[in-house]
Write a protein that holds these residues in place. Sequence first.
Motif: not given
Length: 445
Positions: A144-149, A419-422
């Motif tokens: 979730g935090l990585a998504t925010m970034v 997450v990594g790709v985006l």
Amino acid sequence: MQVLQWIVNLGASVFLPILLFLFGLALRIKPGKAFKSALTIGIGFIGLNLVINLLTTSLGPATKSMISNYGLHLSSIDVGWPAASAIAYGTALGAMAIPVGVGTNIILLILGLTKTLDVDIWNYWHVAFAGSILYTLTGNMWLGLATMVVVTMFTYFFADLSAPTVGKYYGLEGISFPHGLSAPGYVFALPFNWLFDRIPGINKIHLDAETIQKRLGVFGDTTVIGAIIGLIIGFLAQQPLNKVLNLAVSMAAVMMLMPRMVSLLMEGLTPISEGANDMIKKHFPGRKLYIGMDSALAIGQGSVLSSALLLVPITLLLAIVLPGNKVLPFGDLATIPFFIALFAAVFKGDIFRTVVAGTVDIAISLYVASWAVPLITKLAKAASFNMGGNNSISALSDGGLWTNFIYLMMGEKFQWLGVGVLFIVALGLLFWLNKVRDKQEKVTA
């Protein structure tokens, strides 16, 4: 986090002026001038919210009457952005959106990967919403935090990309819109503009607010257009004549008052913007930065308002006729100007193009909102949000089409791979855009 949550809960009309006052002091603006500027912005937001509430309370009963009269069965209600933002900031993860967003902004500014200095802290609720949805999908807080970034990075890319057009069309030089709902609309509108330019006949149509008023006289005035649309919606809802007339006057009032409230925001923002530009010239010689602000600065423009009012009945019609749609548009009917704020800039105020592209956008948004019903309902329950007796809810403004794409990319199937790709895509886009802009600025200089 409790202190931060308390400040956020004050609302944009209090929270943003406090932030901008402190920002003004940091820019060496005299305290009295900074205070008056920040207070004016707060007053502008209160006025804007009053106008939006007028629109919502006027359209709400008419909308429900239409649904009831025609025997329609839409199982979920659109609760609108005020409720969506409350849900977003009400989760365990949501309160982290502001420090994550601010931290990401500072890092990207230091690295030279964004030109947006974002002071629109309130609208990190879009970031909070996206992160909270992924947490709901996966149960993984770090995801979730990585998504925010990642969402924040994409938001700054859209803001940087659209800033020159925003400055040119709205006269907001040095301002960008890092707004989770409005900013992606710039990219959405570009292929439509390309297509419209190449369709014979369509490429000859140009209907902006000024042209319509010139050709139709008093019936082309934006306030009169608002009254006419109010009459039509009222009659379709089969309301009594007194309510129809009240709706017509309310729609006319929205068309007249909205630009006045935006002008207050602009009046308050001017000293802050000038101070920021002076600071940038002093500490970042040769570097151009944008001040990131709420796209509310654009929604009072005539073509935006006229297109938005035309899209209200179109949105209701789409909800009725689209097979598979589950969502009754309600709370976000008043948010339609934010959907299309950058459409109008791309189309140079052409109402015809804005309405056509806006219709496609809202049709897709209804399907996305229908898909997201179980997620948003689950999220609302996790945030202890009062759903007003509704079994399921959704929101057309839950972050826009692109954040829902992120939900899919980072959901239960892909997770960290997504997450990594985006992240790599967002980083690459920011690097490319700012390299291009640096070259353009050197050539101009």
